[in-house]
Write a protein that holds these residues in place. Structure first.
Motif, PDB file in Angstrom:
ATOM      1  N   ILE A  87       0.799  -1.206  -0.131  1.00 25.02           N
ATOM      2  CA  ILE A  87       0.016  -0.008   0.028  1.00 25.02           C
ATOM      3  C   ILE A  87       0.933   1.345  -0.015  1.00 25.02           C
ATOM      4  O   ILE A  87       1.628   1.491   1.071  1.00 25.02           O
ATOM      5  CB  ILE A  87      -0.935  -0.093   1.162  1.00 25.02           C
ATOM      6  N   MET A  88       0.759   2.072  -1.008  1.00 26.56           N
ATOM      7  CA  MET A  88       1.406   3.352  -1.086  1.00 26.56           C
ATOM      8  C   MET A  88       0.647   4.431  -0.561  1.00 26.56           C
ATOM      9  O   MET A  88      -0.376   4.578  -1.144  1.00 26.56           O
ATOM     10  CB  MET A  88       1.970   3.613  -2.506  1.00 26.56           C
ATOM     11  N   ALA A  89       1.107   5.053   0.635  1.00 23.39           N
ATOM     12  CA  ALA A  89       0.058   5.998   1.179  1.00 23.39           C
ATOM     13  C   ALA A  89       0.841   7.331   1.702  1.00 23.39           C
ATOM     14  O   ALA A  89       2.159   7.310   0.977  1.00 23.39           O
ATOM     15  CB  ALA A  89      -0.156   5.367   2.466  1.00 23.39           C
ATOM     16  N   GLY A  90       0.423   8.002   2.132  1.00 28.21           N
ATOM     17  CA  GLY A  90       1.007   9.499   2.186  1.00 28.21           C
ATOM     18  C   GLY A  90       0.808  10.131   1.259  1.00 28.21           C
ATOM     19  O   GLY A  90       0.197  10.117   0.020  1.00 28.21           O
ATOM     20  N   PRO A  91       0.880  11.502   1.075  1.00 27.89           N
ATOM     21  CA  PRO A  91       0.626  12.694   0.219  1.00 27.89           C
ATOM     22  C   PRO A  91       1.580  12.219  -1.246  1.00 27.89           C
ATOM     23  O   PRO A  91       0.905  12.512  -2.236  1.00 27.89           O
ATOM     24  CB  PRO A  91       1.240  13.905   0.761  1.00 27.89           C
ATOM     25  N   VAL A  92       2.685  11.457  -1.085  1.00 32.51           N
ATOM     26  CA  VAL A  92       3.337  11.219  -2.307  1.00 32.51           C
ATOM     27  C   VAL A  92       2.839   9.726  -3.078  1.00 32.51           C
ATOM     28  O   VAL A  92       3.248   9.337  -4.035  1.00 32.51           O
ATOM     29  CB  VAL A  92       4.799  11.189  -2.257  1.00 32.51           C
TER      30      VAL A  92
END
Length: 170
Positions: A129-134
């Motif tokens: 899972i790619m999370a955060g603002p970027v």
């Protein structure tokens, strides 16, 4: 299996912990070996570099709170050194770990889940899972390459697990 992006508000595990909101890349595979045999390969993080084309150098213990150090070789990208913290370990079923980069702007949450189909067959879901603002931007740029890496890892896991299962004394 194709890349599967989705954005849940929270992905809850039955144990109550939550996975972050973000773009999820996952590859699933069926393995003709018992879940506990497959788990032996997953739980031996320090041995991943012997069979795993995605993690070419590994160090650390797959135990809650431990730090995993590795070099990831995502297809089509330069190998990258990183470290992650282990969040969850459920014997024969689940390994979760994650890392944060760019002062918290990117969070990568990884999981390997094993589901028993029969006592001698299981399904492995290997995801990030790619999370955060970027996270969303990174997923658009390299998501398919990451998914290819997950697939390569699953295919290698299938090969080593099935080879070990078939070569056991009967």
């Amino acid at each position: 299996m194709a890349m599967t992006p989705f954005e849940p508000t929270l992905l809850a595990r039955e144990e109550g912990a939550v996975r972050p909101q973000g773009v999820c890349l996952v590859h699933e595979i069926e393995i003709a070996a018992p879940p506990e045999l497959v788990w032996d390969f997953i739980a031996d993080f320090e041995g991943w570099d012997a069979w795993n084309p995605l993690y070419v150098r590994t160090a650390g213990k797959a135990e809650i709170g431990q730090t995993l150090r590795f070099t990831a070789a995502v297809p089509g990208l330069k190998p990258r050194k990183a470290q992650a913290q282990v969040y969850a370990v459920i014997q024969d079923r689940l390994l979760e770990y994650g890392l944060s980069n760019l002062v918290g702007l990117l969070k990568a949450f990884r999981f390997v889940e094993i589901d028993e189909i029969t006592p001698t067959r299981c399904r492995v879901s290997n995801g990030e899972i790619m999370a955060g603002p970027v996270g969303r931007l990174l997923a658009r740029g390299v998501g398919e390459k990451v998914r290819q890496g997950l697939e390569a890892m699953n295919l290698a896991l299938k090969q080593v697990a099935e080879r070990k299962w078939l070569s056991r004394p009967v």
